[in-house]
Motif scaffolding. Sequence first.
Motif, PDB file in Angstrom:
ATOM      1  N   GLN A 147      -5.982   5.224   1.081  1.00 10.53           N
ATOM      2  CA  GLN A 147      -4.620   4.746   0.755  1.00 10.53           C
ATOM      3  C   GLN A 147      -5.177   3.557  -0.541  1.00 10.53           C
ATOM      4  N   ARG A 148      -5.873   2.611  -0.085  1.00 13.79           N
ATOM      5  CA  ARG A 148      -6.211   1.642  -1.140  1.00 13.79           C
ATOM      6  C   ARG A 148      -6.666   2.173  -2.402  1.00 13.79           C
ATOM      7  N   MET A 157      -5.932   5.014  -3.783  1.00 13.66           N
ATOM      8  CA  MET A 157      -4.750   5.684  -4.379  1.00 13.66           C
ATOM      9  C   MET A 157      -3.898   4.856  -5.224  1.00 13.66           C
ATOM     10  N   MET A 158      -3.997   3.345  -5.010  1.00  5.66           N
ATOM     11  CA  MET A 158      -3.315   2.537  -5.580  1.00  5.66           C
ATOM     12  C   MET A 158      -3.324   2.703  -6.901  1.00  5.66           C
ATOM     13  N   LYS A 159      -4.523   3.002  -7.661  1.00  5.19           N
ATOM     14  CA  LYS A 159      -4.925   3.063  -8.910  1.00  5.19           C
ATOM     15  C   LYS A 159      -4.116   4.332  -9.644  1.00  5.19           C
ATOM     16  N   TYR A 160      -3.797   5.129  -8.837  1.00  4.98           N
ATOM     17  CA  TYR A 160      -3.323   6.388  -9.523  1.00  4.98           C
ATOM     18  C   TYR A 160      -1.894   6.783  -8.819  1.00  4.98           C
ATOM     19  N   PRO A 161      -0.926   5.979  -9.615  1.00  7.37           N
ATOM     20  CA  PRO A 161       0.603   6.210  -9.142  1.00  7.37           C
ATOM     21  C   PRO A 161       1.319   7.356  -9.323  1.00  7.37           C
ATOM     22  N   MET A 166       0.863  -1.183   0.057  1.00 10.45           N
ATOM     23  CA  MET A 166       0.009  -0.045  -0.016  1.00 10.45           C
ATOM     24  C   MET A 166       0.878   1.172  -0.099  1.00 10.45           C
ATOM     25  N   ARG A 167       0.382   2.134  -0.623  1.00 12.28           N
ATOM     26  CA  ARG A 167       1.274   3.458  -0.874  1.00 12.28           C
ATOM     27  C   ARG A 167       1.175   4.111   0.557  1.00 12.28           C
ATOM     28  N   GLU A 168       2.205   4.846   0.950  1.00 11.72           N
ATOM     29  CA  GLU A 168       2.160   5.662   2.194  1.00 11.72           C
ATOM     30  C   GLU A 168       2.199   6.931   2.026  1.00 11.72           C
ATOM     31  N   GLN A 204      -8.830   3.534   3.860  1.00  9.19           N
ATOM     32  CA  GLN A 204      -9.508   3.161   2.280  1.00  9.19           C
ATOM     33  C   GLN A 204      -9.014   4.229   1.167  1.00  9.19           C
ATOM     34  N   ASP A 224     -13.544   8.529  -6.204  1.00  9.07           N
ATOM     35  CA  ASP A 224     -13.045   7.861  -7.398  1.00  9.07           C
ATOM     36  C   ASP A 224     -13.292   8.182  -8.741  1.00  9.07           C
TER      37      ASP A 224
END
Length: 111
Positions: free
Chosen positions: A43-44, A46-50, A1-3, A41, A99
């Motif tokens: 953070q999860r 934002m995984m779609k938007y690197p 997960m992104r921090e 939620q 989203d």
Amino acid sequence: MREFEQLTSIASANEFIQRHKLSFLFIFGTDCSVCHALQPQVQRLMMKYPEIALGAINAQEVKEVAGRFSIFTIPVLLLHVEGKEYIREARIVHLDLFDEKIRKIYDFVTG
């Protein structure tokens, strides 16, 4: 997960926004149960938007955040594109709608 990059002052928040073409700020409070429930939620999601840089700032520790970003409640989610605010969501956030908003801007900006 992104921090999230932890921002500890208004200067660091301003610099963060200017440094990234796409920047997202999560403004939260230490004692805010909604904030603590929403953060993972987001953070999860934002995984779609690197290409969106993630930053978080504690409004209870950095009191000037309220004036700088016109914050009246927490949490607040802000998306900036090239330093300009494009999306603002506060308190109760419908993640599906959030989203959709992000996807439209992200697809336009990243091509």
